[in-house]
Motif scaffolding. Structure first.
Motif, mmCIF file in Angstrom:
data_model
loop_
_atom_site.group_PDB
_atom_site.id
_atom_site.type_symbol
_atom_site.label_atom_id
_atom_site.label_comp_id
_atom_site.label_asym_id
_atom_site.label_seq_id
_atom_site.Cartn_x
_atom_site.Cartn_y
_atom_site.Cartn_z
ATOM 1 N N MET A 1 -16.341 11.415 -3.429
ATOM 2 C CA MET A 1 -15.705 10.207 -2.935
ATOM 3 C C MET A 1 -14.730 10.546 -1.806
ATOM 4 N N VAL A 2 -14.543 9.610 -0.949
ATOM 5 C CA VAL A 2 -13.659 9.781 0.191
ATOM 6 C C VAL A 2 -12.366 9.049 -0.087
ATOM 7 N N LYS A 3 -11.269 9.751 0.088
ATOM 8 C CA LYS A 3 -9.976 9.123 -0.095
ATOM 9 C C LYS A 3 -9.417 8.754 1.273
ATOM 10 N N LEU A 4 -9.175 7.471 1.465
ATOM 11 C CA LEU A 4 -8.610 6.989 2.717
ATOM 12 C C LEU A 4 -7.130 6.696 2.530
ATOM 13 N N PRO A 5 -6.303 7.047 3.512
ATOM 14 C CA PRO A 5 -4.893 6.669 3.404
ATOM 15 C C PRO A 5 -4.719 5.159 3.588
ATOM 16 N N TYR A 6 -3.748 4.603 2.928
ATOM 17 C CA TYR A 6 -3.399 3.177 2.999
ATOM 18 C C TYR A 6 -4.538 2.275 2.525
ATOM 19 N N ASN A 7 -5.337 2.750 1.610
ATOM 20 C CA ASN A 7 -6.432 1.964 1.077
ATOM 21 C C ASN A 7 -5.904 1.093 -0.061
ATOM 22 N N LEU A 8 -6.076 -0.204 0.049
ATOM 23 C CA LEU A 8 -5.562 -1.134 -0.954
ATOM 24 C C LEU A 8 -6.578 -1.487 -2.034
ATOM 25 N N LEU A 9 -7.837 -1.183 -1.789
ATOM 26 C CA LEU A 9 -8.903 -1.540 -2.720
ATOM 27 C C LEU A 9 -9.481 -0.286 -3.375
ATOM 28 N N PRO A 10 -10.119 -0.437 -4.532
ATOM 29 C CA PRO A 10 -10.797 0.712 -5.145
ATOM 30 C C PRO A 10 -11.922 1.226 -4.243
ATOM 31 N N GLU A 11 -12.246 2.498 -4.409
ATOM 32 C CA GLU A 11 -13.223 3.131 -3.525
ATOM 33 C C GLU A 11 -14.607 2.510 -3.630
ATOM 34 N N ASN A 12 -15.021 2.096 -4.828
ATOM 35 C CA ASN A 12 -16.352 1.496 -4.957
ATOM 36 C C ASN A 12 -16.430 0.147 -4.235
#
Length: 124
Positions: A1-12
């Protein structure tokens, strides 16, 4: 999985939403020639188009949240044009978040290289 900074939603959820932005990401790919190299160096196993689409999806969610938040704040303070101010703030903050997300793989790869260089001298 890719972790994005400032991501407000779950990765899926971001992965599902990113399918909507694949075409736009494909058109932006030539303007970011070193993003693929940075992704490989950072150990992120995602295609450049997919990563850009995920960034667009994440920034779209960030835009909606920030616009609604700023519109509510401006509306509750009694100022004029709360929607305009909210949308303008959302665009501005989303642009900076997008730039940060695009430069995130480069930052990760530099951190890895710096760690290797620091541990190289004691190993010799």
């Amino acid at each position: 999985m890719v972790k994005l900074p400032y991501n407000l939603l779950p990765e899926n959820v971001i992965l599902r939403l990113s399918r909507l932005f694949i075409g736009f990401a494909y058109s932006l790919k030539p303007f970011l020639p070193f993003l693929g190299l940075n992704l490989r160096q950072a150990g992120i196993r995602v295609d450049v188009r997919e990563y850009l689409a995920m960034c667009f999806a994440s920034c779209t969610a960030f835009f909606v949240v920030v616009s609604a938040l700023f519109s509510f704040i401006v509306f509750s303070s009694g100022l004029e044009n709360p929607v305009f101010v909210g949308v303008a703030a959302g665009i501005l903050f989303s642009f900076f978040v997008f730039i940060q997300q695009i430069s995130y793989p480069k930052m990760l790869s530099r951190k890895k290289i710096r760690s290797l260089e620091q541990n190289l001298l004691p190993a010799l």
